[in-house]
Design a protein around this motif. Structure first.
Motif, mmCIF file in Angstrom:
data_model
loop_
_atom_site.group_PDB
_atom_site.id
_atom_site.type_symbol
_atom_site.label_atom_id
_atom_site.label_comp_id
_atom_site.label_asym_id
_atom_site.label_seq_id
_atom_site.Cartn_x
_atom_site.Cartn_y
_atom_site.Cartn_z
ATOM 1 N N THR A 1 27.258 28.121 25.443
ATOM 2 C CA THR A 1 27.901 28.958 24.440
ATOM 3 C C THR A 1 29.378 29.027 24.796
ATOM 4 O OG1 THR A 1 27.394 30.974 25.691
ATOM 5 C CG2 THR A 1 25.785 30.289 24.024
ATOM 6 N N THR A 2 30.115 29.893 24.172
ATOM 7 C CA THR A 2 31.545 29.992 24.458
ATOM 8 C C THR A 2 31.768 30.282 25.936
ATOM 9 O OG1 THR A 2 31.963 30.811 22.243
ATOM 10 C CG2 THR A 2 33.681 31.202 23.870
ATOM 11 N N PHE A 3 32.673 29.531 26.526
ATOM 12 C CA PHE A 3 33.064 29.721 27.920
ATOM 13 C C PHE A 3 34.396 30.459 27.920
ATOM 14 C CE2 PHE A 3 32.763 28.674 32.369
ATOM 15 C CZ PHE A 3 34.072 28.718 32.792
ATOM 16 N N TRP A 4 34.392 31.644 28.533
ATOM 17 C CA TRP A 4 35.594 32.479 28.587
ATOM 18 C C TRP A 4 36.211 32.356 29.970
ATOM 19 C CZ3 TRP A 4 36.908 34.358 23.999
ATOM 20 C CH2 TRP A 4 35.914 34.502 23.044
ATOM 21 N N PRO A 5 37.416 31.781 30.098
ATOM 22 C CA PRO A 5 38.054 31.679 31.421
ATOM 23 C C PRO A 5 38.230 33.058 32.047
ATOM 24 C CG PRO A 5 39.194 30.302 29.839
ATOM 25 C CD PRO A 5 38.226 31.146 29.046
ATOM 26 N N ALA A 6 37.987 33.121 33.335
ATOM 27 C CA ALA A 6 38.171 34.368 34.078
ATOM 28 C C ALA A 6 39.663 34.632 34.274
ATOM 29 C CB ALA A 6 37.471 34.276 35.434
ATOM 30 N N GLU A 7 39.953 35.826 34.721
ATOM 31 C CA GLU A 7 41.324 36.228 34.994
ATOM 32 C C GLU A 7 41.949 35.295 36.035
ATOM 33 O OE1 GLU A 7 38.765 39.689 33.730
ATOM 34 O OE2 GLU A 7 38.530 37.991 35.056
ATOM 35 N N ASN A 8 43.276 35.185 36.013
ATOM 36 C CA ASN A 8 43.979 34.256 36.911
ATOM 37 C C ASN A 8 43.657 34.485 38.383
ATOM 38 O OD1 ASN A 8 45.215 32.748 34.920
ATOM 39 N ND2 ASN A 8 47.059 34.015 34.883
ATOM 40 N N PHE A 9 43.444 35.725 38.778
ATOM 41 C CA PHE A 9 43.122 36.033 40.170
ATOM 42 C C PHE A 9 41.936 35.209 40.662
ATOM 43 C CE2 PHE A 9 40.365 38.426 43.084
ATOM 44 C CZ PHE A 9 41.217 38.567 44.170
ATOM 45 N N HIS A 10 40.983 34.934 39.782
ATOM 46 C CA HIS A 10 39.758 34.245 40.174
ATOM 47 C C HIS A 10 39.887 32.720 40.182
ATOM 48 C CE1 HIS A 10 37.647 38.024 40.080
ATOM 49 N NE2 HIS A 10 38.075 38.242 38.845
ATOM 50 N N GLN A 11 40.913 32.185 39.546
ATOM 51 C CA GLN A 11 41.060 30.730 39.478
ATOM 52 C C GLN A 11 41.512 30.183 40.839
ATOM 53 O OE1 GLN A 11 39.827 29.410 36.846
ATOM 54 N NE2 GLN A 11 39.761 31.309 35.653
ATOM 55 N N GLN A 12 40.846 29.114 41.277
ATOM 56 C CA GLN A 12 41.155 28.453 42.558
ATOM 57 C C GLN A 12 41.245 29.476 43.702
ATOM 58 O OE1 GLN A 12 42.676 27.336 39.587
ATOM 59 N NE2 GLN A 12 41.123 25.734 39.677
ATOM 60 N N PHE A 13 40.279 30.374 43.729
ATOM 61 C CA PHE A 13 40.243 31.431 44.736
ATOM 62 C C PHE A 13 40.319 30.861 46.144
ATOM 63 C CE2 PHE A 13 38.086 34.399 47.560
ATOM 64 C CZ PHE A 13 38.712 35.598 47.237
ATOM 65 N N TYR A 14 39.661 29.729 46.365
ATOM 66 C CA TYR A 14 39.635 29.146 47.711
ATOM 67 C C TYR A 14 41.026 28.769 48.202
ATOM 68 C CZ TYR A 14 40.088 24.311 45.932
ATOM 69 O OH TYR A 14 40.530 23.150 45.354
ATOM 70 N N GLN A 15 41.941 28.473 47.295
ATOM 71 C CA GLN A 15 43.313 28.145 47.686
ATOM 72 C C GLN A 15 44.167 29.400 47.861
ATOM 73 O OE1 GLN A 15 44.433 25.602 44.422
ATOM 74 N NE2 GLN A 15 43.765 23.746 45.484
ATOM 75 N N LYS A 16 43.942 30.389 47.030
ATOM 76 C CA LYS A 16 44.750 31.608 47.057
ATOM 77 C C LYS A 16 44.360 32.562 48.185
ATOM 78 C CE LYS A 16 45.306 31.668 42.037
ATOM 79 N NZ LYS A 16 44.897 32.374 40.810
ATOM 80 N N ASN A 17 43.094 32.548 48.572
ATOM 81 C CA ASN A 17 42.563 33.462 49.592
ATOM 82 C C ASN A 17 41.743 32.679 50.616
ATOM 83 O OD1 ASN A 17 43.176 36.279 48.360
ATOM 84 N ND2 ASN A 17 42.331 35.073 46.669
ATOM 85 N N PRO A 18 42.388 31.789 51.378
ATOM 86 C CA PRO A 18 41.624 30.880 52.235
ATOM 87 C C PRO A 18 40.763 31.565 53.301
ATOM 88 C CG PRO A 18 43.986 30.682 52.662
ATOM 89 C CD PRO A 18 43.827 31.561 51.464
#
Length: 190
Positions: A144-161
């Motif tokens: 069904t429709t895929f709603w992108p999560a908030e920016n904080f959650h994108q590429q979390f592994y890079q932002k919060n190693p």
């Protein structure tokens, strides 16, 4: 259909998988050659533009998922499904590892009949393999429709190693323990 893509270019396709916290589902796909993008988001629910708080609160019916855009010259959908099985506990219908609740349930969201047939056959193959003591509970549902999560959650592994490494280690230890149990069960059957 995703809200951020209208049409896939030639030689590209998408896969949508839910397998617990989406923070742990991005890196195993995104770091592979031939994966064009991986987006964390929400799908499978009954509300437009859900927020993280609403999804985690269980108010929307959505699950945390990842949408993977891949190069079909490098990856087949079947290969991505096989990788997905390695990243999740398919016997747990109520979440994954420490992530509990319906918003963390494992689901393969299929975009068309071809994906549905591949996912169902792969699930059947896994079930009859005898690798797991319990039934395979991963759902296969229409995308069904895929709603992108908030920016904080994108590429979390890079932002919060540091935080990600702890989550990843815990998840890997659980899956390794589960695989060891499978090997022991297979060894005893011989």
């Amino acid at each position: 259909m995703s809200v951020h893509y209208q049409k896939d270019p030639p030689n590209q396709a998408r896969a949508i998988f839910a397998g617990g916290c989406f923070w742990c589902m991005v890196e195993p796909f995104e770091t592979k050659p031939g994966i064009i993008s991986v987006i964390s988001g929400y799908t499978g629910g009954h509300m437009d533009n859900p927020t993280y708080e609403q999804v985690v609160g269980g108010y929307t019916g959505h699950v945390e998922a990842v949408e993977i855009i891949f190069d079909t010259h490098v990856w087949s959908y079947k290969e991505l499904v096989e990788l997905y099985w390695q990243l999740t506990d398919p016997t747990d219908a109520f979440g994954q590892m420490a992530d509990r609740g319906s918003n963390y349930r494992p689901v393969i969201f299929v975009a068309n009949e071809e994906q549905r047939l591949i996912a169902e056959q792969s699930k059947l193959d896994l079930a009859i393999s005898g690798k797991y003591k319990h039934p395979i509970m991963t759902a296969i549902e229409p995308a069904t429709t895929f709603w992108p999560a908030e920016n904080f959650h994108q590429q979390f592994y890079q932002k919060n190693p540091r935080r990600y490494k702890k989550l990843k280690r815990s998840r890997q230890q659980f899956l390794a323990f589960q695989r060891m149990q499978m090997k022991l069960r297979h060894g005893w059957r011989r």
